[in-house]
Design a protein around this motif. Structure first.
Motif, PDB file in Angstrom:
ATOM      1  N   ILE A  66       0.850  -1.189   0.000  1.00 39.38           N
ATOM      2  CA  ILE A  66       0.000   0.000   0.000  1.00 39.38           C
ATOM      3  C   ILE A  66       0.889   1.242   0.000  1.00 39.38           C
ATOM      4  O   ILE A  66       1.690   1.439   0.914  1.00 39.38           O
ATOM      5  CB  ILE A  66      -0.934   0.014   1.227  1.00 39.38           C
ATOM      6  CG1 ILE A  66      -1.843  -1.216   1.200  1.00 39.38           C
ATOM      7  CG2 ILE A  66      -1.768   1.295   1.250  1.00 39.38           C
ATOM      8  CD1 ILE A  66      -2.691  -1.365   2.447  1.00 39.38           C
ATOM      9  N   ASN A  67       0.738   2.062  -0.994  1.00 37.90           N
ATOM     10  CA  ASN A  67       1.544   3.266  -1.135  1.00 37.90           C
ATOM     11  C   ASN A  67       0.634   4.458  -1.353  1.00 37.90           C
ATOM     12  O   ASN A  67       0.031   4.615  -2.411  1.00 37.90           O
ATOM     13  CB  ASN A  67       2.520   3.109  -2.305  1.00 37.90           C
ATOM     14  CG  ASN A  67       3.352   4.372  -2.533  1.00 37.90           C
ATOM     15  OD1 ASN A  67       3.357   5.293  -1.719  1.00 37.90           O
ATOM     16  ND2 ASN A  67       4.043   4.407  -3.663  1.00 37.90           N
ATOM     17  N   GLU A  68       0.520   5.310  -0.346  1.00 39.60           N
ATOM     18  CA  GLU A  68      -0.300   6.513  -0.436  1.00 39.60           C
ATOM     19  C   GLU A  68       0.543   7.775  -0.277  1.00 39.60           C
ATOM     20  O   GLU A  68       0.049   8.828   0.091  1.00 39.60           O
ATOM     21  CB  GLU A  68      -1.406   6.478   0.629  1.00 39.60           C
ATOM     22  CG  GLU A  68      -2.381   5.310   0.472  1.00 39.60           C
ATOM     23  CD  GLU A  68      -3.468   5.303   1.533  1.00 39.60           C
ATOM     24  OE1 GLU A  68      -3.419   6.175   2.427  1.00 39.60           O
ATOM     25  OE2 GLU A  68      -4.353   4.437   1.458  1.00 39.60           O
ATOM     26  N   THR A  69       1.852   7.637  -0.542  1.00 38.67           N
ATOM     27  CA  THR A  69       2.763   8.758  -0.327  1.00 38.67           C
ATOM     28  C   THR A  69       2.824   9.713  -1.510  1.00 38.67           C
ATOM     29  O   THR A  69       3.259  10.850  -1.366  1.00 38.67           O
ATOM     30  CB  THR A  69       4.182   8.244  -0.057  1.00 38.67           C
ATOM     31  OG1 THR A  69       4.677   7.558  -1.231  1.00 38.67           O
ATOM     32  CG2 THR A  69       4.197   7.287   1.128  1.00 38.67           C
ATOM     33  N   GLY A  70       2.440   9.227  -2.690  1.00 37.00           N
ATOM     34  CA  GLY A  70       2.595  10.038  -3.887  1.00 37.00           C
ATOM     35  C   GLY A  70       3.891   9.750  -4.622  1.00 37.00           C
ATOM     36  O   GLY A  70       4.068  10.143  -5.774  1.00 37.00           O
ATOM     37  N   GLY A 110       9.215   2.286  -5.341  1.00 39.40           N
ATOM     38  CA  GLY A 110      10.620   2.129  -4.951  1.00 39.40           C
ATOM     39  C   GLY A 110      11.073   3.207  -3.989  1.00 39.40           C
ATOM     40  O   GLY A 110      11.737   2.926  -2.979  1.00 39.40           O
ATOM     41  N   VAL A 111      10.716   4.445  -4.282  1.00 45.72           N
ATOM     42  CA  VAL A 111      11.079   5.563  -3.400  1.00 45.72           C
ATOM     43  C   VAL A 111      10.374   5.425  -2.056  1.00 45.72           C
ATOM     44  O   VAL A 111      10.959   5.667  -0.998  1.00 45.72           O
ATOM     45  CB  VAL A 111      10.721   6.908  -4.058  1.00 45.72           C
ATOM     46  CG1 VAL A 111      10.997   8.074  -3.100  1.00 45.72           C
ATOM     47  CG2 VAL A 111      11.506   7.089  -5.354  1.00 45.72           C
ATOM     48  N   CYS A 112       9.112   5.023  -2.100  1.00 43.85           N
ATOM     49  CA  CYS A 112       8.344   4.820  -0.870  1.00 43.85           C
ATOM     50  C   CYS A 112       9.018   3.779   0.024  1.00 43.85           C
ATOM     51  O   CYS A 112       9.157   3.974   1.231  1.00 43.85           O
ATOM     52  CB  CYS A 112       6.922   4.377  -1.229  1.00 43.85           C
ATOM     53  SG  CYS A 112       5.904   3.916   0.185  1.00 43.85           S
ATOM     54  N   PHE A 113       9.454   2.674  -0.573  1.00 47.34           N
ATOM     55  CA  PHE A 113      10.100   1.607   0.187  1.00 47.34           C
ATOM     56  C   PHE A 113      11.413   2.074   0.808  1.00 47.34           C
ATOM     57  O   PHE A 113      11.669   1.866   1.993  1.00 47.34           O
ATOM     58  CB  PHE A 113      10.356   0.398  -0.719  1.00 47.34           C
ATOM     59  CG  PHE A 113      11.129  -0.706  -0.060  1.00 47.34           C
ATOM     60  CD1 PHE A 113      10.509  -1.601   0.793  1.00 47.34           C
ATOM     61  CD2 PHE A 113      12.490  -0.841  -0.288  1.00 47.34           C
ATOM     62  CE1 PHE A 113      11.218  -2.608   1.416  1.00 47.34           C
ATOM     63  CE2 PHE A 113      13.216  -1.852   0.317  1.00 47.34           C
ATOM     64  CZ  PHE A 113      12.576  -2.738   1.170  1.00 47.34           C
ATOM     65  N   LEU A 123      12.495   2.884   5.000  1.00 53.55           N
ATOM     66  CA  LEU A 123      13.486   2.128   5.767  1.00 53.55           C
ATOM     67  C   LEU A 123      13.995   2.916   6.979  1.00 53.55           C
ATOM     68  O   LEU A 123      14.611   2.335   7.879  1.00 53.55           O
ATOM     69  CB  LEU A 123      14.677   1.763   4.872  1.00 53.55           C
ATOM     70  CG  LEU A 123      14.446   0.670   3.823  1.00 53.55           C
ATOM     71  CD1 LEU A 123      15.692   0.495   2.969  1.00 53.55           C
ATOM     72  CD2 LEU A 123      14.083  -0.651   4.492  1.00 53.55           C
ATOM     73  N   SER A 124      13.759   4.224   6.990  1.00 50.03           N
ATOM     74  CA  SER A 124      14.224   5.035   8.120  1.00 50.03           C
ATOM     75  C   SER A 124      13.617   4.566   9.436  1.00 50.03           C
ATOM     76  O   SER A 124      14.251   4.651  10.488  1.00 50.03           O
ATOM     77  CB  SER A 124      13.888   6.514   7.886  1.00 50.03           C
ATOM     78  OG  SER A 124      12.485   6.692   7.763  1.00 50.03           O
ATOM     79  N   LEU A 172      20.943   7.503   2.720  1.00 49.59           N
ATOM     80  CA  LEU A 172      21.130   8.903   3.104  1.00 49.59           C
ATOM     81  C   LEU A 172      20.446   9.838   2.114  1.00 49.59           C
ATOM     82  O   LEU A 172      19.975  10.911   2.483  1.00 49.59           O
ATOM     83  CB  LEU A 172      22.625   9.234   3.196  1.00 49.59           C
ATOM     84  CG  LEU A 172      23.363   8.722   4.430  1.00 49.59           C
ATOM     85  CD1 LEU A 172      24.832   9.106   4.369  1.00 49.59           C
ATOM     86  CD2 LEU A 172      22.726   9.252   5.711  1.00 49.59           C
ATOM     87  N   ILE A 173      20.405   9.436   0.867  1.00 50.96           N
ATOM     88  CA  ILE A 173      19.715  10.248  -0.137  1.00 50.96           C
ATOM     89  C   ILE A 173      18.207  10.206   0.093  1.00 50.96           C
ATOM     90  O   ILE A 173      17.539  11.244   0.176  1.00 50.96           O
ATOM     91  CB  ILE A 173      20.051   9.746  -1.554  1.00 50.96           C
ATOM     92  CG1 ILE A 173      21.526   9.992  -1.867  1.00 50.96           C
ATOM     93  CG2 ILE A 173      19.152  10.440  -2.600  1.00 50.96           C
ATOM     94  CD1 ILE A 173      22.001   9.370  -3.166  1.00 50.96           C
ATOM     95  N   PHE A 174      17.663   8.997   0.232  1.00 48.98           N
ATOM     96  CA  PHE A 174      16.210   8.855   0.304  1.00 48.98           C
ATOM     97  C   PHE A 174      15.659   9.191   1.685  1.00 48.98           C
ATOM     98  O   PHE A 174      14.473   9.535   1.801  1.00 48.98           O
ATOM     99  CB  PHE A 174      15.809   7.438  -0.103  1.00 48.98           C
ATOM    100  CG  PHE A 174      15.929   7.186  -1.573  1.00 48.98           C
ATOM    101  CD1 PHE A 174      14.953   7.625  -2.447  1.00 48.98           C
ATOM    102  CD2 PHE A 174      17.041   6.540  -2.091  1.00 48.98           C
ATOM    103  CE1 PHE A 174      15.064   7.408  -3.814  1.00 48.98           C
ATOM    104  CE2 PHE A 174      17.167   6.312  -3.443  1.00 48.98           C
ATOM    105  CZ  PHE A 174      16.183   6.751  -4.312  1.00 48.98           C
TER     106      PHE A 174
END
Length: 279
Positions: free
Chosen positions: A27-31, A35-38, A42-43, A261-263
């Motif tokens: 489920i991805n509701e981040t926009g 891949g970026v959401c995942f 991880l933080s 660190l980027i994401f």
């Protein structure tokens, strides 16, 4: 507490989610793209290990630190993985309404709201919250101890302003009082920031993971630069991996850290605003 909460989640949740929901559904509701959401997500798991380096700072107080410290760190990772993974699975099977995650646009109430939903009891949710506060007290004591030890060690090497005061150890209490006051004061000031800006506090908390990642990767990069020289890694050290595994592990750490660190600096949701940019 883990056993009580784990068993309670499994016993009280009804109806259970399907295995497809738990193991397959994303489920991805981040926009953001998945891949970026995942990667940015991880933080949270990295934050779980925020105190992993604590044993290193207490090495002088350990017997056989060359053995004790690596064992302690590996034990923390193993324990965190087993308990965290099991708890997460139990939580996912118990969720009946995923919409509670965005109930009021705030993340601070999510654990409590999930407990109310899954346990089907406000009383049990309140009891678990109280237990978490009690556990938190012991955690704070451990964190404070490590922080004081860091400040005192740095002052002992003349690395801080007013080091001659910060390195003093109380003759009766056997505690570096000034180092204690310094760390307590910094935490107190950070707490006051919340009164002015919740965004600033979120950014400060989020930076803890990023700064820890940086502190971990610096010595790894230096070791790789020195080609894992025996000057820094003695052949007869207590904890040793086969050379090829050592190279692979250290290279993986560098690559993983650069990517995360980027994401980790990406805002959680897009489009974003001044409040959610550092949430």
């Amino acid at each position: 507490m883990f056993l009580i909460s784990f068993v309670s989640l499994l016993a009280r949740s009804h109806p259970k989610q399907s295995s497809t929901f738990v193991w397959v559904t994303f489920i991805n509701e981040t926009g953001w793209p998945d891949g970026v959401c995942f990667l940015s997500g991880l933080s949270t798991s990295c934050y779980m290990y925020i105190g992993l380096d604590a044993s290193m700072h207490m090495a002088e107080e350990c017997t056989e630190p060359e053995r004790t410290v690596p064992r302690t760190m590996l034990a923390a990772i193993g324990n965190g993985f087993v308990t965290g993974f099991a708890y997460t699975v139990a939580l996912l099977y118990g969720i009946t309404d995923i919409g509670v995650m965005n109930a009021d646009g705030s993340t601070r109430w999510i654990p409590y709201l999930l407990n109310v939903q899954i346990l089907r009891s406000t009383t049990m949710a309140n009891a678990f919250s109280i237990l978490m506060v009690i556990v938190g007290v012991f955690i704070i004591i451990a964190v404070q101890e490590t922080s004081i030890r860091l400040a005192w060690s740095f002052a002992r090497d003349e690395g801080l302003v007013f080091s001659k005061y910060l390195q003093r150890v109380h003759s009766k209490l056997d505690v570096p009082i000034f180092a204690l006051i310094l760390t307590w004061s910094l935490v107190f000031i950070c707490g006051l920031i919340y009164l002015g800006s919740a965004t600033a506090v979120n950014a400060l908390i989020g930076s803890a993971v990023i700064l820890q990642q940086l502190s971990f990767v610096i010595p790894v990069v230096l070791l790789l630069y020195q080609k894992l020289s025996k000057r820094f890694l003695p052949t007869k050290r207590a904890f040793k991996l086969p050379e090829i595994l050592g190279w692979l592990a250290n290279i993986y750490v560098v690559v993983f850290t650069i990517v995360t660190l980027i994401f980790f600096n990406f805002p959680i949701f897009v489009p974003t605003d001044s409040f959610s940019m550092s949430k």
